[in-house]
Design an enzyme around this catalytic site. Structure first.
Site, PDB file in Angstrom:
ATOM      1  N   GLU A  87       0.799  -1.238   0.000  1.00  0.00           N
ATOM      2  CA  GLU A  87       0.000   0.000   0.000  1.00  0.00           C
ATOM      3  C   GLU A  87       0.830   1.286   0.000  1.00  0.00           C
ATOM      4  O   GLU A  87       0.622   2.172   0.830  1.00  0.00           O
ATOM      5  CB  GLU A  87      -0.970  -0.015   1.191  1.00  0.00           C
ATOM      6  CG  GLU A  87      -1.904  -1.207   1.156  1.00  0.00           C
ATOM      7  CD  GLU A  87      -2.839  -1.301   2.362  1.00  0.00           C
ATOM      8  OE1 GLU A  87      -2.734  -0.464   3.269  1.00  0.00           O
ATOM      9  OE2 GLU A  87      -3.673  -2.217   2.385  1.00  0.00           O
ATOM     10  N   GLU A  91      -6.048 -10.831  -1.734  1.00  0.00           N
ATOM     11  CA  GLU A  91      -6.867 -10.698  -0.513  1.00  0.00           C
ATOM     12  C   GLU A  91      -8.350 -10.604  -0.881  1.00  0.00           C
ATOM     13  O   GLU A  91      -9.040  -9.658  -0.522  1.00  0.00           O
ATOM     14  CB  GLU A  91      -6.456  -9.435   0.277  1.00  0.00           C
ATOM     15  CG  GLU A  91      -4.974  -9.371   0.591  1.00  0.00           C
ATOM     16  CD  GLU A  91      -4.567  -8.155   1.435  1.00  0.00           C
ATOM     17  OE1 GLU A  91      -5.459  -7.451   1.954  1.00  0.00           O
ATOM     18  OE2 GLU A  91      -3.360  -7.916   1.562  1.00  0.00           O
TER      19      GLU A  91
HETATM   20  C1  GLA Z   1      -5.053  -4.741   3.953  1.00  0.00           C
HETATM   21  C2  GLA Z   1      -3.770  -5.412   4.362  1.00  0.00           C
HETATM   22  C3  GLA Z   1      -4.055  -6.687   5.057  1.00  0.00           C
HETATM   23  C4  GLA Z   1      -5.166  -6.570   6.056  1.00  0.00           C
HETATM   24  C5  GLA Z   1      -6.375  -6.030   5.400  1.00  0.00           C
HETATM   25  C6  GLA Z   1      -7.479  -5.992   6.394  1.00  0.00           C
HETATM   26  O1  GLA Z   1      -5.610  -5.296   2.855  1.00  0.00           O
HETATM   27  O2  GLA Z   1      -2.899  -5.679   3.310  1.00  0.00           O
HETATM   28  O3  GLA Z   1      -2.904  -7.102   5.708  1.00  0.00           O
HETATM   29  O4  GLA Z   1      -4.788  -5.739   7.127  1.00  0.00           O
HETATM   30  O5  GLA Z   1      -6.046  -4.759   4.938  1.00  0.00           O
HETATM   31  O6  GLA Z   1      -7.547  -7.144   7.177  1.00  0.00           O
END
Ligand code: GLA
Length: 377
Positions: A164, A269
């Protein structure tokens, strides 16, 4: 030498998923595992929480073995958990996950080495509250990457090296990493990771990468690393989505353009919330966002209406249609969590809601639509 692990006894409520007997004969989950369905196309992964890794109740671990062939630690390798104090590391849960992955032949993604969130204050600030110097922060980064990536060399198959780093407009986020070190912090992190873990794949990971401006920012970032001869093997499109976003054409375009950089693309994710998103302009996964709980934001506390479950299934099918079209570019699709009971979506961006974003319900039963997800060729 792998460390002996202390098994922490945790109550079932802490574990989240209710699972009287998750793998009974009439359970659809006794059929073919998801990873078998997609074998030869892409890996299917999930993220495990600390209680699921260390807890006495092994039902989540059993389900993972059956359905998935890749795992990510949801939190236990994040700086704040694995390296809480300057001189002290806590490897108990991360070691346990690495052992579990090795014993069960699961691909292990290390998440994450450099991120602005879930990193302790001491990394960026002196005791008096002023910022540490560039040199100090670079030293912390080096020591952290060498220690953590060094320890799991040969066990972790890939690292999310930087998480990020981008703003929504594609510019670099003004995180403490950026403001203290400068815009070369990303190349420093990838260079250190490449030196420490030469046989481990190295990824950049972010959310909202379907947005054209953020996509362009990610492409610029990767190209800049490539132009300097710094190894970057892939990009993680996080995939925290909803019933009406992302625009699937934009999502597809990102897969195409990222792959054109000559790197691997993963969905790192994945989850699809069915709940109203309180601030439309802010969809994504910025974990600092917090909105107060109101009844209208939490409409399905007594179960998910069939009509909404059908929408969720349709959305997953549409998304997988895109992934199937580009399976030659994608090595892994990982969900963010095992079952609906313990998804972070129940608490973000509003704490205490009842969400249904995953393929396994609160009893760890496979949702009927999940069995329909399959490769096209
Ligand atoms: C982001 C992060 C993850 C996690 C999610 C929420 O996507 O990369 O590690 O913290 O937020 O669970």
């Amino acid at each position: 030498m792998k460390k002996m692990i202390t098994v922490t006894i945790l109550s079932l409520s802490l574990l989240g998923c209710k699972h009287s007997n998750p793998l009974t004969a009439d359970d659809p989950a006794t059929g073919q595992g998801l990873h078998e369905t997609f074998a030869g196309h892409f890996m299917i992964g999930t993220a495990l929480s600390e209680p699921q890794i260390l807890g006495a109740d092994s039902s989540a671990r059993k389900l993972v073995k059956k359905e998935f062939n890749a795992v990510t630690p949801e939190n236990v390798m994040k700086w704040e958990l694995i390296h809480p104090k300057p001189e002290s590391y806590d490897f108990v849960a991360a070691d346990a996950l690495a052992n579990y992955a090795a014993e069960n032949n699961l691909f292990l993604l290390g998440h994450t080495l450099v991120w602005h969130a879930m990193t302790p204050k001491w990394v960026f600030e002196k005791k008096d509250g002023s910022a540490v110097s560039r040199e100090v922060l670079l030293n912390y980064m080096q020591e952290h990457i060498r220690t953590v990536a060094g320890r799991y060399q040969g066990q972790v198959d890939a690292w999310d090296v930087v998480n990020e780093a981008l703003n929504e407009d594609g510019s670099l986020r003004e995180s403490p990493w950026y403001t203290i070190i400068g815009d070369d912090y990303i190349e420093r992190a990838f260079t250190l990771a490449a030196q420490t873990a030469p046989n481990t794949a190295l990824y950049y990971n972010d959310y909202n990468l379907f947005e054209p401006a953020k996509r362009a920012g990610a492409i610029k970032l990767i190209k800049r690393l490539q132009a300097k001869g710094i190894r970057v093997d892939g990009i993680g499109i996080q995939g925290h989505y909803g019933l009406d976003y992302p625009d699937l054409d934009e999502f597809e375009q990102s897969i195409i353009e990222f792959a054109a950089l000559g790197i691997d693309v993963v969905i790192s994710e994945l989850d699809i919330t069915v709940l109203p998103f309180p601030k439309k302009e802010n969809q994504g996964a910025d974990i600092s966002m917090k909105v107060k709980l109101k009844a209208e934001l939490n409409p399905y506390t007594k179960g998910l209406p069939a009509v909404i479950e059908r929408q969720l299934g349709k959305r997953y099918e549409e998304l997988f249609a895109v992934l199937n079209r580009h399976q030659d570019k994608i090595s892994r699709v990982s969900f963010w969590g095992v079952c609906d009971a313990n998804t972070w979506r129940n608490d973000w961006p509003v704490k205490g809601r009842t969400d249904y974003p995953l393929l396994f319900d609160r009893d760890m039963k496979k949702k009927p639509f999940a069995s329909r997800l399959a490769p096209t060729m």
